[in-house]
Each structure stands twice: as structure tokens, then as C-alpha cells.
Design an enzyme around this catalytic site. Structure first.
Site, PDB file in Angstrom:
ATOM      1  N   ASP A   2      46.188  15.161  14.880  1.00 57.49           N
ATOM      2  CA  ASP A   2      47.380  15.888  15.291  1.00 57.49           C
ATOM      3  C   ASP A   2      48.078  15.215  16.486  1.00 57.49           C
ATOM      4  OD1 ASP A   2      49.194  18.013  14.966  1.00 57.49           O
ATOM      5  OD2 ASP A   2      47.581  19.483  14.744  1.00 57.49           O
ATOM      6  N   GLU A  28      51.857  13.743  13.037  1.00 54.90           N
ATOM      7  CA  GLU A  28      52.716  13.801  14.219  1.00 54.90           C
ATOM      8  C   GLU A  28      54.082  14.407  13.895  1.00 54.90           C
ATOM      9  OE1 GLU A  28      55.511  10.972  15.309  1.00 54.90           O
ATOM     10  OE2 GLU A  28      55.642  11.628  13.254  1.00 54.90           O
ATOM     11  N   TRP A  29      54.137  15.136  12.742  1.00 56.03           N
ATOM     12  CA  TRP A  29      55.241  16.034  12.397  1.00 56.03           C
ATOM     13  C   TRP A  29      56.551  15.314  12.077  1.00 56.03           C
ATOM     14  CZ3 TRP A  29      54.330  17.927  17.956  1.00 56.03           C
ATOM     15  CH2 TRP A  29      53.008  18.370  18.099  1.00 56.03           C
ATOM     16  N   GLY A  30      56.490  14.002  11.865  1.00 57.42           N
ATOM     17  CA  GLY A  30      57.704  13.259  11.545  1.00 57.42           C
ATOM     18  C   GLY A  30      58.597  12.989  12.734  1.00 57.42           C
ATOM     19  N   ASN A  39      58.545  10.807  15.084  1.00 60.93           N
ATOM     20  CA  ASN A  39      58.831   9.400  15.367  1.00 60.93           C
ATOM     21  C   ASN A  39      58.971   8.565  14.087  1.00 60.93           C
ATOM     22  OD1 ASN A  39      58.472   9.137  18.494  1.00 60.93           O
ATOM     23  ND2 ASN A  39      56.767  10.420  17.805  1.00 60.93           N
ATOM     24  N   ASP A  50      55.185  22.171  10.866  1.00 60.11           N
ATOM     25  CA  ASP A  50      54.273  22.933  10.007  1.00 60.11           C
ATOM     26  C   ASP A  50      55.009  23.757   8.957  1.00 60.11           C
ATOM     27  OD1 ASP A  50      52.305  21.917  11.574  1.00 60.11           O
ATOM     28  OD2 ASP A  50      51.667  23.822  12.443  1.00 60.11           O
TER      29      ASP A  50
END
Length: 386
Positions: free
Chosen positions: A143, A176-178, A180, A198
Site C-alpha cells: 500500500d 499506490e492508487w494510481g 503517480n 479504493d
């Protein structure tokens, strides 16, 4: 430090494990349903039920514990497992999962703490990787909470190198949730990467994540997949029709299929959705292509996924709140390509058309057929070479 990691990655002295996740990973993850309420008992029961329900036979192989299994570090920096919830430790649990013919996954974070405030792996990457290898871990979800000013590419590359040095092949899931744009740099770092924040168990939230995948098809392939997050199928926030759509879209996207429901108590409809082998075959197709949007008419879209053997899957999506009757020209969608038109000599007469939810062959009288669609639904067809 960032420059050093960039040189290291280019030098070839460190790398990710190859030949893993050649098709999108399939399995189960604890977070969507159970959050922090994880335990040895839960994980063992889930492993049992994956086998008993036929989900393992359908391809679900990874059993992944998400956040909250860890509580501290000891005087040597070793990560400490919650002994109340996991009294026999992770090696014991991994051995149990392996005894069922399944694979074992775990969670950590690139920051100083996990998203739930447990110890993260920053500064302990190589130590943690060796620990996971010793336990028998097969999959790591990593994460991005409490990462402050860290560089994402450098941080994930560091853990990639640590896993490789530890010597046990572990699927590396970048979460990393997109933020970067990992699809632009993570092919050589991880085996899958989250593309958004999420998922939430609601139709609008699920569709919002789906929409964010539209231009990412060119980045997916063997061993490196776009990850629109785990499945919510069966968790109660959507209708059966909406869950069928959710599952179909993830299959078309060549997305990892990580079930997130309580599979110990799922109803017949949920089990039928999650174990639809014809849809899973589309997801797991060895060509490794993600679907592209061939036509966008607002509330009605057509998505096409190239399959091996010159076959194709076509998904009609009615995202509106009203029923629709649409006309489909099967000859046109058969020729659809990711460059929006194919010069390949596809002829409709050379294919059979299967409805992948009705599990039957359809025989249109001509090239064009009217298709009735209820709200928030899909129709998925496979063009099968005769």
C-alpha cells in the site's frame, strides 16, 4: 537516492520475478468484507471453502490477508504478528493454505505505517522481504499510506529488489492508487498496479472506477496488469444484475479477480457469478489483452477484447437507469480493433456466437440483431472460431 534506484533498475542487477501473473491473478482478499477483523480461523475457513465451492477449480488461488495482521516490531526490527488473532503465526497459516493447493498472500505498506496505523515497511524492506520468504508468502499487496514525500517509483522499486533478493517468487501488487501513473513506469517493478482509489460497494462508485480504465488498455499484458481494485460481488451494496455487470467488466478489462465477499455464506447467485467459467476464460485468455471501448453512445457502450485464436469477446453495456433495446451489427463488432477498425478479413460466417451468461449459442438471422437490455446490465458474447 531516487537517481540511485533509477540506475539500479536500468543496470539489470535487480529485477522483479518473471513468469509470474502471466494471466491476471485470481483469489480472495479479506479487506472489502472484513476490514481489520482478520484471524487465523477466518483465513483457514476461507481456504477450505475456496476448495469446497469449486472456486479453486475455477482459478481462485491466492488467499490474501490485508491490513491489521501486524502489531509491532521487536528489538531486532522483526515484524510482530498479532498473536491473539494468529496464535500459530504466519508460517503455520501459509503451510495450511498451501496444503489446500492454494497460495498465500499478505499485506504491507511502503510508508512508515499501514493505512490502519500498523507498522509499515519503510526502512525494513529487505528484512520484511526475507521474513515473507521464510513464511512461504506467494503474493504481496503493498500500500501507499503514510508515505509523505517518498518517491513512488523509487519506493516500489526498492521493495521489488528486496523481494527478488529474498529469493522466493512473490507476486508484487502495487497499491499506490494510481496517484503517480504507475502504468507508465511499473511494468518492470510490479505484476499489477492499482489505477484508482479504493472501490466502494455501490453502482456509481464501481462505474466511476471502470470509466478510469478506458485509456489504459495499451499498458496491460503478461505479468503486468492494470488493477481497478478488488471485487465487491456479493457484499450487498448492489443488485445481482449490477454484480453480474461488475464481474463482466472486470473480466473484459483483464483485471485481477480478487473476490472480497464472505464466501463462507454466499448465496447461489453470487457463487454463480464468481464461478462463471466462460467469463473467467475471457479474463484469463492467454493472449493477455485488455478490452477497449469500441463505441460510446453515452448510456450505451460496446467493449471489445481480443482473444487468442483470433477470437473476440464483445460486451454490450447499458449503464442507464432504463431498459434499452439496441441493434447490434455482429459483422461490424467482429472487425473492431484497438485501432478502431481492422483490416483483418474476419467473416461472420466463420464464427459461432456464444452468450456467456446464458451459456448458449445464439443464431442471429442476419448480421444485425435487436438485443433487449435491462437497466445496469451487460450482454457478453464470444466469437468462437468454427
Amino acid at each position: 537516492m531516487i537517481f540511485f534506484f533509477a540506475l539500479l533498475a536500468k543496470s539489470g542487477s535487480a529485477q522483479k520475478f518473471e513468469q509470474l501473473a502471466q494471466t491476471p491473478p485470481m483469489g480472495w482478499n479479506s479487506w472489502n468484507k472484513f476490514g481489520c477483523n482478520v484471524s487465523e480461523k477466518l483465513i483457514m475457513e476461507v481456504a477450505d471453502v475456496l476448495v469446497q465451492t469449486g472456486m479453486a477449480d475455477a482459478g481462485y488461488e491466492y488467499v490474501v490477508i490485508d491490513d491489521c495482521w501486524q502489531v509491532d516490531r521487536d528489538e531486532n526490527g522483526e515484524i510482530v504478528v498479532d498473536k491473539d488473532r494468529f496464535p500459530h503465526g504466519m508460517k503455520y497459516l501459509a503451510d495450511y493454505v498451501h496444503s489446500k493447493g492454494l497460495k498465500f498472500g499478505i499485506y504491507s505498506c511502503a510508508g512508515t505505517k499501514t493505512c490502519q496505523g500498523r507498522p509499515g515497511s519503510r526502512g525494513y524492506e529487505f528484512q520484511d522481504a526475507c521474513t515473507y520468504a521464510r513464511w512461504g508468502v506467494d503474493y504481496l499487496k503493498y500500500d501507499w499510506c503514510h508515505s509523505t514525500t517518498q518517491n513512488a517509483q523509487a519506493s516500489y522499486t526498492l521493495m521489488r529488489d528486496a523481494l527478488y533478493k529474498a529469493g522466493r517468487p512473490i507476486v508484487f501488487s502495487i497499491c499506490e492508487w494510481g496517484s503517480n501513473k504507475p502504468w507508465e513506469w511499473a511494468t518492470d517493478v510490479g505484476h499489477l498496479w492499482r489505477t484508482t482509489g479504493d472501490i466502494v460497494d455501490r453502482w456509481d462508485a464501481m462505474m466511476g472506477i471502470f470509466d478510469a480504465q478506458k485509456d489504459l488498455w495499451r499498458y496491460a499484458g503478461h505479468g503486468h496488469w492494470n488493477d481497478p481494485d478488488m471485487l465487491e460481488v456479493g457484499n450487498g451494496g448492489m443488485t445481482t444484475e449490477e454484480y453480474r455487470t461488475h464481474f463482466s467488466l472486470w473480466c473484459m478489462l483483464a483485471a485481477p479477480l480478487m473476490a472480497g465477499n464472505d464466501i463462507r455464506n454466499m448465496d447461489k447467485e453470487t457463487q454463480e457469478i464468481l464461478t462463471n467459467k466462460e467469463m473467467i476464460a475471457v479474463n484469463q485468455d492467454k493472449l493477455g489483452k485488455q478490452a477497449f471501448c469500441f463505441r460510446d453512445n453515452g448510456d450505451y457502450e460496446i467493449w471489445v477484447k481480443k482473444l487468442s485464436g483470433e477470437e473476440k469477446a464483445v460486451c454490450l453495456l447499458n449503464r442507464s437507469d432504463e431498459a434499452k433495446t439496441v441493434e447490434v451489427n455482429f459483422s461490424v463488432v467482429l472487425k473492431a480493433s484497438d485501432s478502431y477498425w481492422s483490416t483483418d478479413p474476419y467473416q461472420l460466417k466463420d464464427f459461432r456466437i456464444r452468450d456467456l451468461w446464458q451459456h448458449e449459442e445464439i443464431k442471429p438471422k442476419g448480421e444485425v440483431m435487436e438485443v433487449k437490455m435491462v437497466p445496469h446490465s451487460v450482454k457478453v458474447y464470444r466469437f468462437v472460431k468454427k
